[in-house]
Design a protein around this motif. Structure first.
Motif, short mmCIF file in Angstrom:
data_model
loop_
_atom_site.label_atom_id
_atom_site.label_comp_id
_atom_site.label_asym_id
_atom_site.label_seq_id
_atom_site.Cartn_x
_atom_site.Cartn_y
_atom_site.Cartn_z
N PHE A 1 152.85 -34.86 43.80
CA PHE A 1 151.96 -34.10 42.93
C PHE A 1 150.53 -34.51 43.19
O PHE A 1 150.25 -35.56 43.77
N ASP A 2 149.59 -33.67 42.77
CA ASP A 2 148.17 -33.97 42.89
C ASP A 2 147.69 -34.61 41.59
O ASP A 2 147.99 -34.11 40.51
N GLU A 3 146.93 -35.67 41.72
CA GLU A 3 146.33 -36.32 40.56
C GLU A 3 144.84 -36.02 40.59
O GLU A 3 144.03 -36.77 41.13
N THR A 4 144.49 -34.87 40.04
CA THR A 4 143.11 -34.42 39.99
C THR A 4 142.82 -33.93 38.58
O THR A 4 143.71 -33.88 37.73
N ALA A 5 141.57 -33.57 38.32
CA ALA A 5 141.22 -33.06 37.00
C ALA A 5 142.08 -31.85 36.68
O ALA A 5 142.10 -30.88 37.43
N GLY A 6 142.84 -31.93 35.62
CA GLY A 6 143.68 -30.81 35.20
C GLY A 6 145.05 -30.76 35.85
O GLY A 6 145.86 -29.90 35.51
N MET A 7 145.34 -31.63 36.78
CA MET A 7 146.63 -31.61 37.47
C MET A 7 147.23 -33.02 37.50
O MET A 7 146.49 -33.99 37.65
N PRO A 8 148.54 -33.11 37.39
CA PRO A 8 149.52 -32.04 37.26
C PRO A 8 149.64 -31.56 35.82
O PRO A 8 149.12 -32.19 34.91
N THR A 9 150.34 -30.44 35.63
CA THR A 9 150.62 -29.91 34.31
C THR A 9 152.13 -29.78 34.14
O THR A 9 152.90 -30.11 35.05
N TRP A 10 152.54 -29.26 33.02
CA TRP A 10 153.98 -29.06 32.77
C TRP A 10 154.58 -28.13 33.83
O TRP A 10 155.68 -28.35 34.31
N ASN A 11 153.83 -27.09 34.21
CA ASN A 11 154.35 -26.10 35.15
C ASN A 11 153.96 -26.35 36.60
O ASN A 11 154.68 -25.92 37.50
#
Length: 196
Positions: free
Chosen positions: A63-73
């Motif tokens: 997964f990407d660890e950036t502003a806003g990521m990751p999310t539930w979907n």
């Protein structure tokens, strides 16, 4: 992705469920090493209001660890998880009986993750991915615990994995124990310490 805290729990109706996805790079542990002990330490900023039991599952997707990521979907800005909520594996799930969240804030809690770390070293090129979730994700009472992420301003509160291992045949003298500490969220004589 850039918050200083991570939340795990649910609202009363179950319409908001929070899970944590975390990753540690343990690839500095030599190939063939035998993991003897591994522990995950989390700093609890806000304790659960009750005895919130939780489980750690192996994460199956990067997964990407950036502003806003990751999310539930979404695992990144372009791609969804194969299974919403982080794509947890059904195998290598650690028993919830081991993990009852402390009811006091401002302290660390440590749990054993030896099997998950051993699997990451042997089968996943040293990449340890975990999903932390509440055992109850809906119910009569809302409950959440909050722990510090790798982006917290106090380094001593970052998630940490301590690994004790014996180098495999040909990688070191028999009987020499190594401990490393790892923390991303980063890697424990060869105790290694990993921080995320």
């Amino acid at each position: 992705g850039t918050k200083s805290t991570i939340e795990v729990g649910y609202t009363q109706t179950g319409t908001v469920i929070q899970r944590a996805v975390v990753e540690f790079d343990l690839s500095s542990i030599p190939t063939g090493a035998v993991v003897q002990k591994a522990q995950l330490t989390l700093y609890i900023g806000t304790a659960a209001s009750g005895s919130l039991d939780w489980t750690i599952l192996r994460g199956t997707e990067a997964f990407d660890e950036t502003a806003g990521m990751p999310t539930w979907n979404n695992k990144n800005s372009l791609d969804t998880w194969a299974e919403a909520g982080g794509s947890p594996a059904t195998a290598l799930t650690l028993s919830d009986a081991t993990y009852t969240m402390p009811v006091l804030s401002g302290r660390s809690t440590t749990v054993s993750i030896t099997d998950l770390v051993d699997d990451a070293v042997r089968n996943r090129s040293g990449i340890l991915r975990m999903i932390i979730k509440s055992d109850t994700e809906a119910g009569g009472t809302s409950d959440t615990f909050v722990f510090s992420s790798c982006d917290h301003g106090t380094a001593g509160r970052h998630p940490q994995v301590d690994v004790t291992y014996v180098p495999g045949k040909g990688t070191g003298r028999p009987g020499i124990h190594s401990t490393k500490q790892f923390s991303r969220f980063h890697a424990a004589k060869n105790k290694r310490h990993f921080r995320t």
